[in-house]
Design a protein around this motif. Sequence first.
Motif, PDB file in Angstrom:
ATOM      1  N   GLU A   1       0.702  -0.981   0.322  1.00 27.10           N
ATOM      2  CA  GLU A   1       0.055  -0.222  -0.239  1.00 27.10           C
ATOM      3  C   GLU A   1       0.747   1.040   0.053  1.00 27.10           C
ATOM      4  OE1 GLU A   1      -3.540   2.557   3.240  1.00 27.10           O
ATOM      5  OE2 GLU A   1      -2.926  -0.243   2.927  1.00 27.10           O
ATOM      6  N   ASN A   2       1.845   0.999   1.009  1.00 23.12           N
ATOM      7  CA  ASN A   2       2.879   2.348   1.140  1.00 23.12           C
ATOM      8  C   ASN A   2       3.717   2.900  -0.272  1.00 23.12           C
ATOM      9  OD1 ASN A   2       4.341   4.574   1.792  1.00 23.12           O
ATOM     10  ND2 ASN A   2       5.816   2.842   2.989  1.00 23.12           N
ATOM     11  N   LYS A   3       3.931   1.172  -0.817  1.00 18.30           N
ATOM     12  CA  LYS A   3       4.335   1.957  -2.321  1.00 18.30           C
ATOM     13  C   LYS A   3       3.845   2.236  -3.341  1.00 18.30           C
ATOM     14  CE  LYS A   3       6.143  -1.266  -5.820  1.00 18.30           C
ATOM     15  NZ  LYS A   3       7.076  -2.114  -6.382  1.00 18.30           N
ATOM     16  N   GLU A   4       2.058   2.194  -3.615  1.00 25.06           N
ATOM     17  CA  GLU A   4       1.145   2.647  -4.306  1.00 25.06           C
ATOM     18  C   GLU A   4       0.785   4.118  -4.301  1.00 25.06           C
ATOM     19  OE1 GLU A   4      -1.599  -0.830  -3.932  1.00 25.06           O
ATOM     20  OE2 GLU A   4      -0.914  -2.102  -5.182  1.00 25.06           O
ATOM     21  N   LEU A   5       0.662   4.354  -2.989  1.00 21.81           N
ATOM     22  CA  LEU A   5       0.705   5.875  -2.458  1.00 21.81           C
ATOM     23  C   LEU A   5       2.437   6.356  -3.087  1.00 21.81           C
ATOM     24  CD1 LEU A   5      -1.361   5.346   1.406  1.00 21.81           C
ATOM     25  CD2 LEU A   5      -2.042   5.954  -0.938  1.00 21.81           C
ATOM     26  N   ARG A   6       2.894   5.582  -2.441  1.00 22.09           N
ATOM     27  CA  ARG A   6       4.191   6.558  -3.169  1.00 22.09           C
ATOM     28  C   ARG A   6       4.255   7.055  -4.709  1.00 22.09           C
ATOM     29  NH1 ARG A   6       8.615   7.601   0.484  1.00 22.09           N
ATOM     30  NH2 ARG A   6       7.836   6.391   2.358  1.00 22.09           N
ATOM     31  N   GLU A   7       3.419   5.669  -5.242  1.00 28.43           N
ATOM     32  CA  GLU A   7       3.771   6.346  -6.774  1.00 28.43           C
ATOM     33  C   GLU A   7       2.042   7.114  -6.959  1.00 28.43           C
ATOM     34  OE1 GLU A   7       2.788   2.147  -8.980  1.00 28.43           O
ATOM     35  OE2 GLU A   7       4.799   1.598  -7.908  1.00 28.43           O
ATOM     36  N   LEU A   8       1.074   6.934  -6.745  1.00 29.83           N
ATOM     37  CA  LEU A   8       0.406   7.859  -6.675  1.00 29.83           C
ATOM     38  C   LEU A   8       0.825   9.498  -6.309  1.00 29.83           C
ATOM     39  CD1 LEU A   8      -2.703   6.033  -5.130  1.00 29.83           C
ATOM     40  CD2 LEU A   8      -2.585   7.016  -8.086  1.00 29.83           C
ATOM     41  N   LEU A   9       2.061   9.850  -5.311  1.00 30.59           N
ATOM     42  CA  LEU A   9       2.553  11.154  -4.849  1.00 30.59           C
ATOM     43  C   LEU A   9       2.857  11.110  -6.487  1.00 30.59           C
ATOM     44  CD1 LEU A   9       1.994  13.240  -3.143  1.00 30.59           C
ATOM     45  CD2 LEU A   9       3.854  11.266  -1.803  1.00 30.59           C
ATOM     46  N   SER A  10       3.679  10.191  -6.577  1.00 27.81           N
ATOM     47  CA  SER A  10       4.931  10.626  -7.394  1.00 27.81           C
ATOM     48  C   SER A  10       4.260  11.120  -8.828  1.00 27.81           C
ATOM     49  CB  SER A  10       5.696  10.177  -7.737  1.00 27.81           C
ATOM     50  OG  SER A  10       4.862   8.728  -8.580  1.00 27.81           O
ATOM     51  N   ILE A  11       3.033  10.561  -9.221  1.00 25.51           N
ATOM     52  CA  ILE A  11       1.977  10.900 -10.124  1.00 25.51           C
ATOM     53  C   ILE A  11       1.743  12.380 -10.311  1.00 25.51           C
ATOM     54  CG2 ILE A  11       0.637  10.454 -11.486  1.00 25.51           C
ATOM     55  CD1 ILE A  11       0.814   7.000 -11.010  1.00 25.51           C
ATOM     56  N   SER A  12       1.296  12.352  -8.697  1.00 26.51           N
ATOM     57  CA  SER A  12       0.153  13.566  -8.093  1.00 26.51           C
ATOM     58  C   SER A  12       1.526  14.900  -8.235  1.00 26.51           C
ATOM     59  CB  SER A  12      -0.616  13.340  -7.526  1.00 26.51           C
ATOM     60  OG  SER A  12      -0.439  14.889  -6.213  1.00 26.51           O
ATOM     61  N   LYS A  13       2.295  14.698  -8.158  1.00 21.52           N
ATOM     62  CA  LYS A  13       3.287  15.798  -8.383  1.00 21.52           C
ATOM     63  C   LYS A  13       3.823  15.833  -9.373  1.00 21.52           C
ATOM     64  CE  LYS A  13       6.165  15.179  -3.512  1.00 21.52           C
ATOM     65  NZ  LYS A  13       7.528  14.518  -3.555  1.00 21.52           N
ATOM     66  N   GLU A  14       3.862  15.340 -10.474  1.00 16.86           N
ATOM     67  CA  GLU A  14       4.666  15.049 -11.848  1.00 16.86           C
ATOM     68  C   GLU A  14       3.434  16.283 -12.143  1.00 16.86           C
ATOM     69  OE1 GLU A  14       5.509  11.398 -13.611  1.00 16.86           O
ATOM     70  OE2 GLU A  14       7.160  11.211 -12.291  1.00 16.86           O
ATOM     71  N   SER A  15       2.647  15.410 -12.085  1.00 17.90           N
ATOM     72  CA  SER A  15       0.928  16.563 -12.954  1.00 17.90           C
ATOM     73  C   SER A  15       0.762  17.747 -11.932  1.00 17.90           C
ATOM     74  CB  SER A  15      -0.256  15.435 -13.113  1.00 17.90           C
ATOM     75  OG  SER A  15      -1.014  15.425 -11.028  1.00 17.90           O
ATOM     76  N   PHE A  16       0.881  17.904 -11.159  1.00 21.73           N
ATOM     77  CA  PHE A  16       0.943  19.225 -10.891  1.00 21.73           C
ATOM     78  C   PHE A  16       2.507  20.165 -11.446  1.00 21.73           C
ATOM     79  CE2 PHE A  16       1.919  22.354  -7.709  1.00 21.73           C
ATOM     80  CZ  PHE A  16       1.014  23.630  -6.986  1.00 21.73           C
ATOM     81  N   GLU A  17       3.421  19.535 -11.201  1.00 34.59           N
ATOM     82  CA  GLU A  17       4.873  20.556 -11.688  1.00 34.59           C
ATOM     83  C   GLU A  17       4.345  20.365 -12.970  1.00 34.59           C
ATOM     84  OE1 GLU A  17       8.316  18.336 -10.842  1.00 34.59           O
ATOM     85  OE2 GLU A  17       7.654  18.564  -8.824  1.00 34.59           O
ATOM     86  N   VAL A  18       3.825  19.518 -14.424  1.00 34.31           N
ATOM     87  CA  VAL A  18       3.245  19.675 -15.521  1.00 34.31           C
ATOM     88  C   VAL A  18       2.157  20.810 -15.556  1.00 34.31           C
ATOM     89  CG1 VAL A  18       2.468  18.895 -17.445  1.00 34.31           C
ATOM     90  CG2 VAL A  18       4.059  17.728 -16.294  1.00 34.31           C
ATOM     91  N   GLY A  19       1.257  20.780 -14.815  1.00 33.99           N
ATOM     92  CA  GLY A  19       0.464  21.879 -14.402  1.00 33.99           C
ATOM     93  C   GLY A  19       0.564  23.051 -14.152  1.00 33.99           C
ATOM     94  N   ARG A  20       1.945  23.383 -13.751  1.00 40.42           N
ATOM     95  CA  ARG A  20       2.547  24.688 -13.375  1.00 40.42           C
ATOM     96  C   ARG A  20       2.873  25.228 -14.183  1.00 40.42           C
ATOM     97  NH1 ARG A  20       5.542  24.682  -7.652  1.00 40.42           N
ATOM     98  NH2 ARG A  20       6.061  27.181  -7.708  1.00 40.42           N
ATOM     99  N   GLU A  21       3.921  24.589 -15.276  1.00 37.43           N
ATOM    100  CA  GLU A  21       4.658  24.632 -16.288  1.00 37.43           C
ATOM    101  C   GLU A  21       3.905  25.569 -17.259  1.00 37.43           C
ATOM    102  OE1 GLU A  21       7.130  21.433 -17.315  1.00 37.43           O
ATOM    103  OE2 GLU A  21       8.147  21.767 -15.396  1.00 37.43           O
ATOM    104  N   ASP A  22       2.627  25.079 -17.625  1.00 39.61           N
ATOM    105  CA  ASP A  22       1.677  24.735 -18.531  1.00 39.61           C
ATOM    106  C   ASP A  22       0.707  26.441 -17.976  1.00 39.61           C
ATOM    107  OD1 ASP A  22       2.357  22.587 -19.674  1.00 39.61           O
ATOM    108  OD2 ASP A  22       0.676  21.683 -19.218  1.00 39.61           O
ATOM    109  N   LEU A  23       0.388  26.992 -16.987  1.00 38.57           N
ATOM    110  CA  LEU A  23       0.489  27.868 -16.998  1.00 38.57           C
ATOM    111  C   LEU A  23       0.773  29.391 -16.726  1.00 38.57           C
ATOM    112  CD1 LEU A  23      -1.203  27.739 -12.661  1.00 38.57           C
ATOM    113  CD2 LEU A  23      -3.145  27.762 -15.475  1.00 38.57           C
ATOM    114  N   PRO A  24       0.644  30.454 -17.837  1.00 37.06           N
ATOM    115  CA  PRO A  24       0.949  31.643 -18.175  1.00 37.06           C
ATOM    116  C   PRO A  24       1.858  32.058 -16.140  1.00 37.06           C
ATOM    117  CG  PRO A  24      -1.000  32.228 -18.636  1.00 37.06           C
ATOM    118  CD  PRO A  24      -0.413  30.873 -17.558  1.00 37.06           C
ATOM    119  N   ASP A  25       2.766  33.080 -16.612  1.00 33.31           N
ATOM    120  CA  ASP A  25       3.123  33.818 -15.162  1.00 33.31           C
ATOM    121  C   ASP A  25       2.264  35.480 -15.263  1.00 33.31           C
ATOM    122  OD1 ASP A  25       5.315  32.071 -14.803  1.00 33.31           O
ATOM    123  OD2 ASP A  25       6.495  32.592 -15.822  1.00 33.31           O
TER     124      ASP A  25
END
Length: 112
Positions: free
Chosen positions: A88-112
């Motif tokens: 469960e910990n491993k799966e949650l970490r994977e979800l967290l890393s996917i969530s961080k990646e999508s958040f970072e990708v979403g921040r990059e797409d936003l204009p300043d």
Amino acid sequence: ELWISLEEHQDALELIMSKYRKQMLQLLQGRKGEDAEPVLKVHHANSLEIENQIDRICEMGEVMRKAIQVDDDQFFKVQEKLAQLELENKELRELLSISKESFEVGREDLPD
């Protein structure tokens, strides 16, 4: 006459000695039974005590076997729960890393 008297005396002594030996043999045999009786009682008492101790040891062994079985069952349950938590910990970490990646990708797409 002396010779005949001597033979009669020897025959009488032999008869007396044979009766004496017979009585002594009976006395010794009777004593052996009497002497053996207390020893047999003590031996029987010791045998019963040893038998009781063996029974108690067997009971303790059975209790130990049951305790070991319960302990093993508990150990396997803990191991199973630990494996589930690690997965469960491993799966949650994977979800967290996917969530961080999508958040970072979403921040990059936003204009300043």
